[in-house]
Design a protein around this motif. Sequence first.
Motif, PDB file in Angstrom:
ATOM      1  N   THR A   1      74.731  17.126  15.903  1.00  0.00           N
ATOM      2  CA  THR A   1      74.313  15.794  16.359  1.00  0.00           C
ATOM      3  C   THR A   1      73.355  15.115  15.380  1.00  0.00           C
ATOM      4  O   THR A   1      73.346  13.885  15.266  1.00  0.00           O
ATOM      5  CB  THR A   1      73.554  15.954  17.699  1.00  0.00           C
ATOM      6  OG1 THR A   1      74.286  16.827  18.554  1.00  0.00           O
ATOM      7  CG2 THR A   1      73.320  14.632  18.374  1.00  0.00           C
ATOM      8  N   LYS A   2      72.547  15.899  14.714  1.00  0.00           N
ATOM      9  CA  LYS A   2      71.428  15.359  13.930  1.00  0.00           C
ATOM     10  C   LYS A   2      71.881  15.035  12.499  1.00  0.00           C
ATOM     11  O   LYS A   2      72.734  14.202  12.314  1.00  0.00           O
ATOM     12  CB  LYS A   2      70.262  16.342  13.962  1.00  0.00           C
ATOM     13  CG  LYS A   2      69.903  16.833  15.367  1.00  0.00           C
ATOM     14  CD  LYS A   2      69.334  15.758  16.258  1.00  0.00           C
ATOM     15  CE  LYS A   2      69.191  16.205  17.705  1.00  0.00           C
ATOM     16  NZ  LYS A   2      68.478  17.452  17.892  1.00  0.00           N
TER      17      LYS A   2
ATOM     18  N   THR B   1      77.713  14.077  19.761  1.00  0.00           N
ATOM     19  CA  THR B   1      76.871  15.194  20.196  1.00  0.00           C
ATOM     20  C   THR B   1      77.658  16.478  20.016  1.00  0.00           C
ATOM     21  O   THR B   1      78.687  16.667  20.677  1.00  0.00           O
ATOM     22  CB  THR B   1      76.464  15.014  21.678  1.00  0.00           C
ATOM     23  OG1 THR B   1      75.747  13.792  21.805  1.00  0.00           O
ATOM     24  CG2 THR B   1      75.588  16.157  22.167  1.00  0.00           C
ATOM     25  N   LEU B   2      77.216  17.347  19.100  1.00  0.00           N
ATOM     26  CA  LEU B   2      77.968  18.556  18.759  1.00  0.00           C
ATOM     27  C   LEU B   2      77.050  19.650  18.256  1.00  0.00           C
ATOM     28  O   LEU B   2      75.935  19.388  17.805  1.00  0.00           O
ATOM     29  CB  LEU B   2      78.970  18.257  17.630  1.00  0.00           C
ATOM     30  CG  LEU B   2      80.165  17.373  17.936  1.00  0.00           C
ATOM     31  CD1 LEU B   2      80.898  17.051  16.641  1.00  0.00           C
ATOM     32  CD2 LEU B   2      81.108  18.037  18.927  1.00  0.00           C
TER      33      LEU B   2
ATOM     34  N   LEU C   1      66.650  12.593  15.781  1.00  0.00           N
ATOM     35  CA  LEU C   1      66.337  12.728  14.363  1.00  0.00           C
ATOM     36  C   LEU C   1      67.631  12.806  13.581  1.00  0.00           C
ATOM     37  O   LEU C   1      68.698  13.072  14.132  1.00  0.00           O
ATOM     38  CB  LEU C   1      65.487  13.982  14.118  1.00  0.00           C
ATOM     39  CG  LEU C   1      66.139  15.330  14.395  1.00  0.00           C
ATOM     40  CD1 LEU C   1      66.511  16.029  13.104  1.00  0.00           C
ATOM     41  CD2 LEU C   1      65.221  16.222  15.193  1.00  0.00           C
TER      42      LEU C   1
ATOM     43  N   TYR D   1      62.600  23.980  19.524  1.00  0.00           N
ATOM     44  CA  TYR D   1      63.080  22.775  20.204  1.00  0.00           C
ATOM     45  C   TYR D   1      62.859  22.927  21.722  1.00  0.00           C
ATOM     46  O   TYR D   1      63.111  23.998  22.289  1.00  0.00           O
ATOM     47  CB  TYR D   1      64.568  22.624  19.875  1.00  0.00           C
ATOM     48  CG  TYR D   1      65.215  21.400  20.443  1.00  0.00           C
ATOM     49  CD1 TYR D   1      64.904  20.142  19.958  1.00  0.00           C
ATOM     50  CD2 TYR D   1      66.140  21.513  21.468  1.00  0.00           C
ATOM     51  CE1 TYR D   1      65.514  19.020  20.483  1.00  0.00           C
ATOM     52  CE2 TYR D   1      66.753  20.386  21.996  1.00  0.00           C
ATOM     53  CZ  TYR D   1      66.428  19.139  21.497  1.00  0.00           C
ATOM     54  OH  TYR D   1      67.033  18.036  22.020  1.00  0.00           O
TER      55      TYR D   1
ATOM     56  N   GLU E   1      63.165  28.611  14.114  1.00  0.00           N
ATOM     57  CA  GLU E   1      63.470  27.416  13.329  1.00  0.00           C
ATOM     58  C   GLU E   1      62.569  27.492  12.098  1.00  0.00           C
ATOM     59  O   GLU E   1      61.408  27.892  12.211  1.00  0.00           O
ATOM     60  CB  GLU E   1      63.152  26.149  14.138  1.00  0.00           C
ATOM     61  CG  GLU E   1      64.099  25.960  15.309  1.00  0.00           C
ATOM     62  CD  GLU E   1      63.644  24.864  16.288  1.00  0.00           C
ATOM     63  OE1 GLU E   1      62.854  23.990  15.892  1.00  0.00           O
ATOM     64  OE2 GLU E   1      64.081  24.916  17.443  1.00  0.00           O
TER      65      GLU E   1
ATOM     66  N   THR F   1      68.843  23.345  12.030  1.00  0.00           N
ATOM     67  CA  THR F   1      69.040  21.903  12.224  1.00  0.00           C
ATOM     68  C   THR F   1      68.143  21.054  11.323  1.00  0.00           C
ATOM     69  O   THR F   1      68.616  20.123  10.663  1.00  0.00           O
ATOM     70  CB  THR F   1      68.781  21.526  13.700  1.00  0.00           C
ATOM     71  OG1 THR F   1      69.662  22.267  14.525  1.00  0.00           O
ATOM     72  CG2 THR F   1      68.977  20.044  13.942  1.00  0.00           C
ATOM     73  N   PHE F   2      66.844  21.350  11.301  1.00  0.00           N
ATOM     74  CA  PHE F   2      65.904  20.527  10.526  1.00  0.00           C
ATOM     75  C   PHE F   2      66.098  20.717   9.029  1.00  0.00           C
ATOM     76  O   PHE F   2      66.015  19.762   8.270  1.00  0.00           O
ATOM     77  CB  PHE F   2      64.452  20.947  10.854  1.00  0.00           C
ATOM     78  CG  PHE F   2      63.780  20.117  11.896  1.00  0.00           C
ATOM     79  CD1 PHE F   2      64.406  19.844  13.098  1.00  0.00           C
ATOM     80  CD2 PHE F   2      62.500  19.623  11.683  1.00  0.00           C
ATOM     81  CE1 PHE F   2      63.775  19.088  14.072  1.00  0.00           C
ATOM     82  CE2 PHE F   2      61.858  18.873  12.642  1.00  0.00           C
ATOM     83  CZ  PHE F   2      62.484  18.603  13.840  1.00  0.00           C
TER      84      PHE F   2
ATOM     85  N   SER G   1      77.558  20.767  21.858  1.00  0.00           N
ATOM     86  CA  SER G   1      76.210  20.259  21.544  1.00  0.00           C
ATOM     87  C   SER G   1      75.455  21.363  20.820  1.00  0.00           C
ATOM     88  O   SER G   1      75.920  22.512  20.792  1.00  0.00           O
ATOM     89  CB  SER G   1      75.462  19.870  22.832  1.00  0.00           C
ATOM     90  OG  SER G   1      75.210  21.031  23.618  1.00  0.00           O
ATOM     91  N   GLY G   2      74.297  20.999  20.283  1.00  0.00           N
ATOM     92  CA  GLY G   2      73.450  22.037  19.690  1.00  0.00           C
ATOM     93  C   GLY G   2      73.034  23.051  20.739  1.00  0.00           C
ATOM     94  O   GLY G   2      73.019  24.263  20.496  1.00  0.00           O
ATOM     95  N   MET G   3      72.706  22.559  21.936  1.00  0.00           N
ATOM     96  CA  MET G   3      72.298  23.486  23.004  1.00  0.00           C
ATOM     97  C   MET G   3      73.431  24.416  23.395  1.00  0.00           C
ATOM     98  O   MET G   3      73.197  25.584  23.718  1.00  0.00           O
ATOM     99  CB  MET G   3      71.801  22.710  24.239  1.00  0.00           C
ATOM    100  CG  MET G   3      70.411  22.111  24.100  1.00  0.00           C
ATOM    101  SD  MET G   3      69.173  23.194  23.348  1.00  0.00           S
ATOM    102  CE  MET G   3      69.134  24.571  24.501  1.00  0.00           C
TER     103      MET G   3
ATOM    104  N   ASP H   1      67.934  28.581  13.799  1.00  0.00           N
ATOM    105  CA  ASP H   1      68.355  27.214  14.106  1.00  0.00           C
ATOM    106  C   ASP H   1      68.043  26.400  12.853  1.00  0.00           C
ATOM    107  O   ASP H   1      66.882  26.099  12.567  1.00  0.00           O
ATOM    108  CB  ASP H   1      67.581  26.700  15.332  1.00  0.00           C
ATOM    109  CG  ASP H   1      67.927  25.254  15.686  1.00  0.00           C
ATOM    110  OD1 ASP H   1      68.412  24.517  14.801  1.00  0.00           O
ATOM    111  OD2 ASP H   1      67.688  24.856  16.843  1.00  0.00           O
TER     112      ASP H   1
ATOM    113  N   SER I   1      72.367  21.865  15.487  1.00  0.00           N
ATOM    114  CA  SER I   1      72.704  20.683  16.249  1.00  0.00           C
ATOM    115  C   SER I   1      73.362  19.741  15.242  1.00  0.00           C
ATOM    116  O   SER I   1      72.675  19.102  14.441  1.00  0.00           O
ATOM    117  CB  SER I   1      71.464  20.031  16.864  1.00  0.00           C
ATOM    118  OG  SER I   1      71.836  18.770  17.399  1.00  0.00           O
TER     119      SER I   1
HETATM  120  C1  LIG Z   1      68.457  18.433  18.843  1.00  0.00           C
HETATM  121  C2  LIG Z   1      68.182  19.859  18.553  1.00  0.00           C
HETATM  122  C3  LIG Z   1      68.810  20.878  19.293  1.00  0.00           C
HETATM  123  C4  LIG Z   1      69.769  20.569  20.412  1.00  0.00           C
HETATM  124  O1  LIG Z   1      70.886  19.907  19.950  1.00  0.00           O
HETATM  125  P1  LIG Z   1      71.785  18.924  20.898  1.00  0.00           P
HETATM  126  O2  LIG Z   1      72.909  18.552  20.000  1.00  0.00           O
HETATM  127  O3  LIG Z   1      70.906  17.781  21.295  1.00  0.00           O
HETATM  128  O4  LIG Z   1      72.193  19.748  22.071  1.00  0.00           O
HETATM  129  C5  LIG Z   1      68.512  22.184  18.966  1.00  0.00           C
HETATM  130  N1  LIG Z   1      67.640  22.490  17.984  1.00  0.00           N
HETATM  131  C6  LIG Z   1      67.012  21.543  17.266  1.00  0.00           C
HETATM  132  C7  LIG Z   1      66.065  21.942  16.200  1.00  0.00           C
HETATM  133  C8  LIG Z   1      67.253  20.196  17.529  1.00  0.00           C
HETATM  134  O5  LIG Z   1      66.622  19.243  16.824  1.00  0.00           O
END
Ligand SMILES: *Cc1c(COP(=O)(O)O)cnc(C)c1O
Length: 397
Positions: free
Chosen positions: A207-208, A217-218, A338, A111, A154, A185-186, A85-87, A183, A205
């Motif tokens: 996942t997003k 979920t990764l 998201l 996050y 972030e 992700t966004f 997961s991202g976490m 991070d 993440s």
């Molecule tokens: C969702 C998210 C995470 C965590 O990711 P998971 O895959 O839900 O564990 C971490 N950082 C940001 C910015 C996220 O949007």
Amino acid sequence: MTETPKNQPNSLARRPKWPTSTSRPVVTPLQPSVVYASPDPDALDAQYDEGSGFTYAREGHPNASVLAQKIDGLEGMSGGIITGSGMSAIGAVFLGVLQAGDHVIGGDQLYGRTLRLMADDLPKFGVQTSLADPTDANAIAAAIQPNTKMIVVEVVSNPTIRIADMDGIAKLCADRGILLMVDNTFTTPRGYQPFDHGADIVIHSVTKLLAGHSDATLGYVVAKDPSLMEKINIANVTWGLTPSPFDCWLAERGLQSFDLRYDRAEATAIELSAALAGLPGVTRVLHPSRPDHPDHNRAAKILGNRPGNMMSFEVAGGRKAANALTNAAPDLPFAPTLGDVGTTLSHPASSSHRALSEAGRTALGISEGFFRVSVGLEDPALLIAELTEAIAESQKA
Ligand SMILES: *Cc1c(COP(=O)(O)O)cnc(C)c1O
């Protein structure tokens, strides 16, 4: 076909020979095997010595490898790994890199779970943490202590879409010998390339936006320094943070269209934010493309013309208007995620930021009429029509 003779010893538990073919599958095969058999102890020894090949799925498997290589390519790196997961990507970094006595600074709008990991979990292991405003490098500088090991940021904050002073923070880290973890992700590698701007470690993440279909979920993590990367990988394997082959397979398939999805969702977010800004009852629209964005100049400098698919807006009328808005937009899932192919709406005051006091939310600019939108792939005209209608309904409430 010859029939199996009756009354033979049962051999169903034996794995069949895989049919051979000179033609190969075009699609990435899914490999769920937990274990890999070796021909003999010498071969197994050699494989461990070289650190190549596969032995046990927690230690690595082909579907994680191909996915990691693809994301490595996007980040311009090599040696990245996939996590469950991202976490767990963030967890693997903390477990692999930090030790008791270290200090970590995080952006104050990270996050929610990352904030919790820093506030509640790291201190249990003797790691001190502080939070500071990443839009102000001086505020980050003021939080630095002699034992500060890492700064976690972030680029774009959630849900207020503020832009961190990435260059200022990267300079602080370089000057003081502090590790910079981003991070991404966004922003995704399409919006921002952290390693071109001083990052030491990048996590996602997956996942997003990267996987993009809300069915896997990764996470992903890569570090510039191979010795650091090895420590993170060992933490990932030892603490069992590693991913499922099936999720990796889904994510690798999703990633094939990532660049097209990102470009489309971003273009729609620019259009949608412009359309919402003119509507009666809309008190604020936050998207880095907008000239009235509080960090518009920094966004232009850091993100260039890649403002991303994430935006927020506020309507007048508080919670009553917010309830009316989501009820009037039944086709826009009101859901706390998201980066999905479909547009999703979230309401931070009742979800991600519900634990804050009202004063705390007000300080961040998160009112009861505040919504975050993860813009998806729908026809922009449809989205604009749906939200225009829902906002009009919210103002009648
Ligand atoms: C969702 C998210 C995470 C965590 O990711 P998971 O895959 O839900 O564990 C971490 N950082 C940001 C910015 C996220 O949007």
